[in-house]
Design a protein around this motif. Structure first.
Motif, mmCIF file in Angstrom:
data_model
loop_
_atom_site.group_PDB
_atom_site.id
_atom_site.type_symbol
_atom_site.label_atom_id
_atom_site.label_comp_id
_atom_site.label_asym_id
_atom_site.label_seq_id
_atom_site.Cartn_x
_atom_site.Cartn_y
_atom_site.Cartn_z
ATOM 1 N N HIS A 110 -5.081 3.593 -2.418
ATOM 2 C CA HIS A 110 -6.362 4.146 -1.944
ATOM 3 C C HIS A 110 -6.216 5.564 -1.400
ATOM 4 O O HIS A 110 -7.033 6.440 -1.707
ATOM 5 C CB HIS A 110 -6.947 3.236 -0.864
ATOM 6 C CG HIS A 110 -8.115 3.839 -0.147
ATOM 7 N ND1 HIS A 110 -9.333 4.063 -0.764
ATOM 8 C CD2 HIS A 110 -8.254 4.293 1.125
ATOM 9 C CE1 HIS A 110 -10.168 4.614 0.098
ATOM 10 N NE2 HIS A 110 -9.542 4.769 1.246
ATOM 11 N N ASP A 168 -12.434 2.302 -2.745
ATOM 12 C CA ASP A 168 -11.974 0.930 -2.547
ATOM 13 C C ASP A 168 -10.790 0.928 -1.585
ATOM 14 O O ASP A 168 -9.656 1.202 -1.962
ATOM 15 C CB ASP A 168 -11.576 0.318 -3.898
ATOM 16 C CG ASP A 168 -11.119 -1.128 -3.767
ATOM 17 O OD1 ASP A 168 -11.209 -1.688 -2.662
ATOM 18 O OD2 ASP A 168 -10.663 -1.693 -4.786
ATOM 19 N N ALA A 217 -9.236 -1.447 -0.354
ATOM 20 C CA ALA A 217 -8.260 -2.499 -0.641
ATOM 21 C C ALA A 217 -7.280 -2.099 -1.733
ATOM 22 O O ALA A 217 -6.284 -2.796 -1.943
ATOM 23 C CB ALA A 217 -8.992 -3.783 -1.039
ATOM 24 N N ASP A 218 -7.545 -1.021 -2.435
ATOM 25 C CA ASP A 218 -6.644 -0.546 -3.481
ATOM 26 C C ASP A 218 -5.322 -0.092 -2.840
ATOM 27 O O ASP A 218 -5.336 0.716 -1.909
ATOM 28 C CB ASP A 218 -7.298 0.625 -4.220
ATOM 29 C CG ASP A 218 -6.520 1.057 -5.455
ATOM 30 O OD1 ASP A 218 -5.272 0.998 -5.441
ATOM 31 O OD2 ASP A 218 -7.162 1.469 -6.435
ATOM 32 N N PRO A 230 0.826 -1.224 0.000
ATOM 33 C CA PRO A 230 0.000 0.000 0.000
ATOM 34 C C PRO A 230 0.852 1.264 0.000
ATOM 35 O O PRO A 230 1.876 1.348 0.680
ATOM 36 C CB PRO A 230 -0.796 -0.120 1.311
ATOM 37 C CG PRO A 230 -0.760 -1.569 1.660
ATOM 38 C CD PRO A 230 0.545 -2.083 1.161
#
Length: 335
Positions: free
Chosen positions: A320, A314, A316-317, A47
């Protein structure tokens, strides 16, 4: 290696990671299921790190690209339960005289692109549909179209307008519908030029929109010059990426540097840009404002819009945080 319905997903994924191509000879629908199972095994991106995100995406594409399917002459797939993909393949590859193999992942992309081309994308600002071709960026992000449809025009009677990097031709069509007497839409990609011409003709605007293959500006000057360049200053890894990635900001810089030579007195240049690159640490706002200053253009006004698609929501991106903060702006620029 020849593979069929008996191949376990774990084995297929391991072999693909090791660089072994798998030529599928089993059921076509089972191959699709295997590809999905292999995708679930791909390592997710970390991430917040854009460069690691792109590395993970590139590795994923290489791994999934190892699952191959055969084609007979004429783009016919000689597998059980295989769809008829002849039209979709001919739209991209042209005719096929002999047998071949290809990536299942790429084929599924062609099928999806063909469906988009047939169905089209609804554009509320036009009250009509735009039909994207494979390899041409689809106008599924409506905020940049809405900005061009709503921004105040620089002249009560708009004569000539340029749409630089037209893609599907959607912004050229919006300008024509807003009353521009003559719109010149340019693109350096012949696929985009063909797509834009087809869309312009389908909308009944061929008499007011001229689509030409050229890099950036056509000859002459215009009252309004619009450009929606790729938003991220990074190297593209596929033809479709060219609508998203602009290495070194070449198109952005070329548009800004050429405005003075192509604007009529009192005219405006409209730069439509997302600030996603700023949130990813690829460019700063000071960089953009400095580019305006070096090009000798001033900011008349700026209109902002939040993305209307799902990705900013989203969690989970991997990107994000940047996507959730993204704003798309139309910069009205004058001399």
């Amino acid at each position: 290696m020849i593979a069929d319905d008996r191949l376990p997903a774990d084995t297929a994924y391991r072999m693909a990671c090791e660089g072994t191509a798998l030529l599928w000879r089993g059921d076509f629908q089972n191959a699709r299921q295997l590809l999905r199972a292999m995708a679930r095994r791909c390592k997710p991106a970390e991430p917040g790190d854009f460069h690691r995100y792109r590395q993970a995406r590139s590795q994923r594409a290489r791994t999934l690209g190892m699952l191959l399917i055969p084609f007979d002459a004429g783009h016919v797939i000689p597998l059980r339960r295989a769809p008829d993909v002849r039209v979709a393949c001919e739209e991209v590859y042209g005719g096929a005289a002999g047998p071949a193999v290809g990536q299942l992942r790429e084929l599924l992309g062609l099928i999806g692109a063909h469906e988009w081309r047939e169905k089209g994308v609804e554009i509320p600002a036009l009250g009509a549909r735009i039909h994207p071709h494979h390899g041409v960026f689809s106008p599924v992000r409506g905020e940049y179209v809405d900005l061009v449809a709503a921004a105040p025009l620089p002249a009560r009677t708009l004569g000539t307008a340029f749409d630089i990097g037209t893609g599907t031709g959607v912004l050229a069509a919006v300008l024509a519908r807003r009353g521009a007497g003559h719109v010149v839409a340019t693109d350096c990609d012949p696929l985009a030029v063909a797509c834009a011409r087809e869309n312009v003709a389908r909308l009944g605007l061929a008499g007011s929109v001229e689509v030409t293959e050229t890099d950036l500006f056509p000859p002459g000057r215009a009252q309004l010059v619009v450009c929606n360049p790729p938003w991220l200053p990074a190297k593209p890894s596929s033809p479709l990426d060219q609508a998203v990635y602009d290495p070194g900001g070449r198109m952005l810089g070329g548009f800004l540097d050429g405005l003075a030579d192509h604007l009529e007195p009192g005219g405006e240049g409209w730069l439509v840009m997302s600030d996603l690159a700023e949130h990813l640490g690829l460019r700063t706002r000071a960089d953009l404002l400095g580019a305006f200053e070096r090009a000798g253009v001033r900011v008349v006004d700026r209109l902002d819009a939040r993305p209307g698609h799902r990705r900013p929501h989203d969690a989970a991106d991997p990107l994000h945080a940047a996507r959730a903060a993204e704003v798309t702006s139309l910069w009205r620029l004058g001399l």
